[in-house]
Design an enzyme around this catalytic site. Structure first.
Site, mmCIF file in Angstrom:
data_model
loop_
_atom_site.group_PDB
_atom_site.id
_atom_site.type_symbol
_atom_site.label_atom_id
_atom_site.label_comp_id
_atom_site.label_asym_id
_atom_site.label_seq_id
_atom_site.Cartn_x
_atom_site.Cartn_y
_atom_site.Cartn_z
ATOM 1 N N ASN A 196 0.868 -1.184 0.000
ATOM 2 C CA ASN A 196 0.000 0.000 0.000
ATOM 3 C C ASN A 196 0.900 1.227 0.000
ATOM 4 O OD1 ASN A 196 -1.789 2.058 0.565
ATOM 5 N ND2 ASN A 196 -2.309 1.342 2.637
ATOM 6 N N LYS A 220 0.073 4.249 -0.274
ATOM 7 C CA LYS A 220 -0.593 5.435 0.297
ATOM 8 C C LYS A 220 -0.351 6.648 -0.624
ATOM 9 C CE LYS A 220 -0.167 3.296 4.769
ATOM 10 N NZ LYS A 220 -0.164 3.413 6.209
ATOM 11 N N HIS A 263 -9.571 1.203 4.848
ATOM 12 C CA HIS A 263 -8.306 1.392 5.575
ATOM 13 C C HIS A 263 -8.551 2.337 6.745
ATOM 14 C CE1 HIS A 263 -4.249 2.649 6.533
ATOM 15 N NE2 HIS A 263 -3.825 1.572 5.900
ATOM 16 N N GLU A 308 -6.972 4.751 7.815
ATOM 17 C CA GLU A 308 -6.772 6.171 7.494
ATOM 18 C C GLU A 308 -8.002 6.753 6.809
ATOM 19 O OE1 GLU A 308 -3.008 5.640 5.506
ATOM 20 O OE2 GLU A 308 -2.118 5.081 7.433
ATOM 21 N N GLU A 331 -5.449 -4.810 10.594
ATOM 22 C CA GLU A 331 -4.409 -3.805 10.809
ATOM 23 C C GLU A 331 -4.706 -3.028 12.090
ATOM 24 O OE1 GLU A 331 -2.418 -2.623 6.862
ATOM 25 O OE2 GLU A 331 -4.233 -1.447 7.035
ATOM 26 N N GLY A 390 2.496 2.244 10.741
ATOM 27 C CA GLY A 390 3.499 3.302 10.598
ATOM 28 C C GLY A 390 4.224 3.662 11.882
ATOM 29 N N SER A 410 3.303 -2.153 10.350
ATOM 30 C CA SER A 410 4.754 -2.241 10.613
ATOM 31 C C SER A 410 5.376 -3.579 10.230
ATOM 32 C CB SER A 410 5.052 -1.893 12.079
ATOM 33 O OG SER A 410 4.678 -0.550 12.347
HETATM 34 P P1 PGA Z 1 2.786 0.276 7.587
HETATM 35 O O1 PGA Z 1 1.310 0.518 6.992
HETATM 36 O O2 PGA Z 1 3.295 -1.012 7.014
HETATM 37 O O3 PGA Z 1 3.574 1.466 7.128
HETATM 38 O O4 PGA Z 1 2.642 0.196 9.080
HETATM 39 C C1 PGA Z 1 0.426 -0.552 6.785
HETATM 40 C C2 PGA Z 1 -0.861 -0.047 6.199
HETATM 41 O O5 PGA Z 1 -1.335 1.027 6.606
HETATM 42 O O6 PGA Z 1 -1.465 -0.697 5.324
#
Ligand code: PGA
Length: 249
Positions: free
Chosen positions: A11, A13, A97, A99, A167, A173, A212
């Site tokens: 992803n 983003k 997601h 976010e 997640e 992140g 992560s």
């Molecule tokens: P990350 O994000 O691997 O940077 O923690 C995962 C995601 O949001 O899909």
């Protein structure tokens, strides 16, 4: 029971300009040299879907969107519909997601309507769920995630390909990850809801872990019971890291 290949999806983003198409090409090249037993997908920003899917055509690496509108067309300035993603070359789409849920107020019902849109356009949804740190500390992680799975997955997914991505919001992140026991507990709980809702099909739907994931922890996470792949954010931006995760399987 039919076995389903694990899915490892990157992803990107809101990251990715033309020069980063080279990273997607490097992933395809790496997989051509050393094939993986996993399905591999890259979900770049919408602006790069067309070019990356042309570059990756015939490589086996799939391309996905990161969100879509529930409607097929209309007066929705700035939005992208599922049909547009498919038209640009996407075959998958990430939906719900955290976010999007946190930043755009997407409820389970909104996510479910986007899943319907994805199916209408022939896209395979990757539906994200996950608890906040407060919810985990309050001992509600399993309950919250199970409710999100129930509310975000419409029955029209029956006999259609899809996956769920667990997640934990606090792991995205941050460099933090749950213990392997905690990951297993939630994945087993998600599996139970999938079987309850979709019967035999629910027993094989891939449940990805996200938050992560990096080359150094991917091996142990990917081998946890009921973990059927990974949704990778930051570490998917560099081909070498993403390939390291894929090879940890
Ligand atoms: P990350 O994000 O691997 O940077 O923690 C995962 C995601 O949001 O899909």
């Amino acid at each position: 029971m039919a076995t389903v290949r694990p899915l490892i999806a990157g992803n990107w983003k809101m990251n990715g300009l033309s020069h980063q198409i080279a990273e997607a090409e490097a992933v395809a090249k790496g997989l051509a040299e050393t094939p993986s037993s996993a399905r591999v997908a890259i979900c770049p920003p919408a602006t790069l879907i067309d070019r990356i899917s042309r570059e990756l055509a015939d490589s086996g690496v799939e391309v996905g969107g990161q969100d879509c509108h529930a409607e097929a067309c209309g007066a929705f300035t700035g939005d992208v519909c599922a049909e547009m993603l498919a038209d640009a070359g996407a075959t998958l789409v990430i939906l719900g997601h955290s976010e999007r849920r946190a930043g755009y107020g997407e409820t389970d019902a909104v996510v479910a309507s986007k899943v319907e849109a994805a199916l209408r356009a022939g896209l395979e949804p990757i539906v994200c769920v996950g608890e906040t740190l407060e919810q985990r500390k309050a001992g509600q992680a399993v309950q919250v995630v199970q409710a999100q799975v129930r509310g975000s997955l419409p029955q029209s997914l029956k006999r259609r390909a899809f996956s769920v991505a667990y997640e934990p919001v606090w792991a995205i992140g941050t460099g933090l990850t749950p213990t392997l026991e905690d990951i297993e507990e939630v994945h087993v709980a998600v599996r139970a809801v999938l079987v309850e809702a979709f019967g035999e099909q629910g027993a094989t739907v891939p449940i990805l872990y996200g938050g992560s994931v990096k080359p150094s922890n991917a091996g142990e996470i990917l081998h946890v019971k009921d973990v059927g792949g990974a949704l990778v954010g930051g570490a998917s931006l560099k081909a070498s890291d993403f390939l390291g995760i894929i090879r940890a399987l």
